[in-house]
Motif scaffolding. Structure first.
Motif, PDB file in Angstrom:
ATOM      1  N   UNK A 213      24.748  39.759  60.626  1.00  0.00           N
ATOM      2  CA  UNK A 213      25.269  38.812  60.440  1.00  0.00           C
ATOM      3  C   UNK A 213      25.902  37.512  61.150  1.00  0.00           C
ATOM      4  N   UNK A 214      26.050  37.751  62.850  1.00  0.00           N
ATOM      5  CA  UNK A 214      26.971  37.188  63.038  1.00  0.00           C
ATOM      6  C   UNK A 214      27.364  35.231  62.711  1.00  0.00           C
ATOM      7  N   UNK A 215      26.443  34.671  62.710  1.00  0.00           N
ATOM      8  CA  UNK A 215      26.307  33.441  62.311  1.00  0.00           C
ATOM      9  C   UNK A 215      27.247  33.220  60.600  1.00  0.00           C
ATOM     10  N   UNK A 216      26.463  34.028  59.392  1.00  0.00           N
ATOM     11  CA  UNK A 216      27.467  34.339  58.324  1.00  0.00           C
ATOM     12  C   UNK A 216      28.717  34.825  58.161  1.00  0.00           C
ATOM     13  N   UNK A 217      28.854  35.870  58.711  1.00  0.00           N
ATOM     14  CA  UNK A 217      30.165  36.465  58.670  1.00  0.00           C
ATOM     15  C   UNK A 217      31.352  35.070  59.326  1.00  0.00           C
ATOM     16  N   UNK A 218      30.744  34.199  59.861  1.00  0.00           N
ATOM     17  CA  UNK A 218      31.595  33.106  60.405  1.00  0.00           C
ATOM     18  C   UNK A 218      31.956  31.777  59.164  1.00  0.00           C
ATOM     19  N   UNK A 219      32.686  32.099  57.865  1.00  0.00           N
ATOM     20  CA  UNK A 219      32.952  31.574  57.232  1.00  0.00           C
ATOM     21  C   UNK A 219      34.459  30.727  56.322  1.00  0.00           C
ATOM     22  N   UNK A 220      34.496  30.776  55.106  1.00  0.00           N
ATOM     23  CA  UNK A 220      35.441  29.742  54.738  1.00  0.00           C
ATOM     24  C   UNK A 220      35.085  29.712  53.358  1.00  0.00           C
ATOM     25  N   UNK A 221      35.951  30.453  51.940  1.00  0.00           N
ATOM     26  CA  UNK A 221      36.171  30.504  50.953  1.00  0.00           C
ATOM     27  C   UNK A 221      37.300  29.757  50.336  1.00  0.00           C
ATOM     28  N   UNK A 222      37.058  29.705  48.884  1.00  0.00           N
ATOM     29  CA  UNK A 222      37.902  29.453  48.294  1.00  0.00           C
ATOM     30  C   UNK A 222      37.595  29.965  47.198  1.00  0.00           C
ATOM     31  N   UNK A 223      39.067  31.296  46.580  1.00  0.00           N
ATOM     32  CA  UNK A 223      38.218  32.326  45.615  1.00  0.00           C
ATOM     33  C   UNK A 223      39.254  31.955  44.505  1.00  0.00           C
ATOM     34  N   UNK A 224      39.091  32.222  43.391  1.00  0.00           N
ATOM     35  CA  UNK A 224      39.959  31.781  41.895  1.00  0.00           C
ATOM     36  C   UNK A 224      40.119  33.544  41.827  1.00  0.00           C
ATOM     37  N   UNK A 225      40.955  33.931  41.935  1.00  0.00           N
ATOM     38  CA  UNK A 225      42.088  35.029  41.197  1.00  0.00           C
ATOM     39  C   UNK A 225      41.733  34.504  39.436  1.00  0.00           C
ATOM     40  N   UNK A 226      42.413  35.535  38.887  1.00  0.00           N
ATOM     41  CA  UNK A 226      42.576  34.786  37.677  1.00  0.00           C
ATOM     42  C   UNK A 226      43.755  35.977  37.020  1.00  0.00           C
ATOM     43  N   UNK A 227      44.479  35.538  35.872  1.00  0.00           N
ATOM     44  CA  UNK A 227      45.555  36.286  35.559  1.00  0.00           C
ATOM     45  C   UNK A 227      45.001  37.606  34.621  1.00  0.00           C
ATOM     46  N   UNK A 228      43.785  38.117  34.468  1.00  0.00           N
ATOM     47  CA  UNK A 228      43.579  39.012  33.432  1.00  0.00           C
ATOM     48  C   UNK A 228      44.822  40.568  33.798  1.00  0.00           C
ATOM     49  N   UNK A 229      44.513  40.606  34.751  1.00  0.00           N
ATOM     50  CA  UNK A 229      45.198  41.693  35.797  1.00  0.00           C
ATOM     51  C   UNK A 229      46.599  42.319  35.445  1.00  0.00           C
ATOM     52  N   UNK A 230      47.260  41.145  35.332  1.00  0.00           N
ATOM     53  CA  UNK A 230      49.198  40.702  34.411  1.00  0.00           C
ATOM     54  C   UNK A 230      49.182  41.065  33.249  1.00  0.00           C
ATOM     55  N   UNK A 231      47.535  40.350  32.994  1.00  0.00           N
ATOM     56  CA  UNK A 231      48.352  40.079  31.596  1.00  0.00           C
ATOM     57  C   UNK A 231      47.972  41.821  30.613  1.00  0.00           C
ATOM     58  N   UNK A 232      47.225  42.399  31.998  1.00  0.00           N
ATOM     59  CA  UNK A 232      47.129  44.014  30.947  1.00  0.00           C
ATOM     60  C   UNK A 232      48.322  44.446  31.647  1.00  0.00           C
ATOM     61  N   UNK A 233      48.559  44.263  32.922  1.00  0.00           N
ATOM     62  CA  UNK A 233      50.394  45.091  33.047  1.00  0.00           C
ATOM     63  C   UNK A 233      51.467  45.263  31.714  1.00  0.00           C
ATOM     64  N   UNK A 234      51.190  43.291  31.314  1.00  0.00           N
ATOM     65  CA  UNK A 234      52.317  43.189  30.757  1.00  0.00           C
ATOM     66  C   UNK A 234      52.050  44.033  29.565  1.00  0.00           C
ATOM     67  N   UNK A 235      50.628  43.651  28.710  1.00  0.00           N
ATOM     68  CA  UNK A 235      50.912  44.919  27.706  1.00  0.00           C
ATOM     69  C   UNK A 235      51.053  46.889  27.145  1.00  0.00           C
ATOM     70  N   UNK A 236      51.387  47.026  29.224  1.00  0.00           N
ATOM     71  CA  UNK A 236      51.437  48.474  29.323  1.00  0.00           C
ATOM     72  C   UNK A 236      52.381  48.496  29.693  1.00  0.00           C
ATOM     73  N   UNK A 237      53.419  47.167  30.183  1.00  0.00           N
ATOM     74  CA  UNK A 237      54.599  47.531  30.080  1.00  0.00           C
ATOM     75  C   UNK A 237      55.245  47.598  28.590  1.00  0.00           C
TER      76      UNK A 237
END
Length: 238
Positions: A213-237
């Motif tokens: 879809x040529x039209x819909x592929x051209x877009x801008x988005x604001x995406x939130x990345x939570x810190x859940x992965x960071x918290x899990x990594x700290x637990x494992x460390x």
């Protein structure tokens, strides 16, 4: 006489000493087995504690994501249709989908209509995010293009030309929203947590038949990345 008696009845001092020796080794092995058992139990207990901690983080992440998504919907539900935008629940991505409103073809400068949208959108968006700031690791302004460039370019040339274009566009968006008066008190947070990323044509939008879809592929988005992965990594460390 004693030695003869011992031999007569099939006993010897050497045999008795050997039995005591093997008895001591048996006791030692039993003791070691007990030590290994206690160590195994301790390790299993630690593993179960870590598993429970990771599960708690995962549950909290899911609940937090649902709450953040709902907060964004509540804030912008009356604007989505007008802006031709949508909010993806799974990725917490706020997408502006109308390329004709965003930029002129091949340009990185924001069109006036998109500036007006961002002037309304971003301060309100940031206000919602501040309610969840402790669980947010990063906010990405993501730029996406179609796979085409022009008829004279190869597929690889088009990819890298579109990479430069998408990166330039997201920088333009970040530069514009960073200068808005409505975010003055949160500018340091934006500087530390908001990034501009260009993906070129690596994440195309497809039609039902699998074509681009040529039209819909051209877009801008604001995406939130939570810190859940960071918290899990700290637990494992730990």
């Amino acid at each position: 006489m004693s030695n003869a008696s011992d031999r007569t009845f099939g006993r010897s001092t050497g045999a008795r000493d050997s039995g005591e020796h093997w008895l001591s080794v048996s006791d030692l092995m039993a003791g070691l087995m007990m030590v290994f058992l206690f160590v195994s139990i301790a390790l299993m207990r630690d593993a179960m504690i870590e598993r429970d901690k990771i599960r708690e983080v995962a549950v909290a992440y899911q609940e937090n994501q649902v709450e953040l998504y709902q907060a964004l919907v509540d804030e912008f539900k009356n604007d989505l249709k007008e802006w031709d935008a949508e909010i993806e629940k799974e990725t917490l991505s706020f997408q502006f989908k109308s390329p004709d409103v965003l930029f002129d073809t091949g340009k990185i400068s924001l069109k006036p209509a998109f500036q007006d949208i961002l002037k309304d959108f971003f301060p309100r968006y940031l206000s919602v995010l501040m309610l969840f700031r402790d669980s947010i690791d990063e906010v990405r302004i993501e730029g996406h293009t179609s796979s085409v460039w022009n008829h004279q370019t190869t597929k690889d040339e088009a990819y890298f030309n579109n990479m430069e274009l998408s990166q330039g566009r997201t920088r333009s968006v970040l530069l514009y929203v960073f200068g808005l008066p409505g975010i003055a008190f949160e500018r340091s947070w934006v500087r530390e947590h908001v990034a501009a990323v260009g993906f070129s044509s690596s994440r195309l939008v497809k039609n039902d038949d699998g074509s681009e879809d040529l039209e819909r592929s051209r877009r801008v988005s604001f995406r939130v990345i939570t810190n859940a992965e960071t918290q899990i990594r700290k637990i494992l460390e730990n």
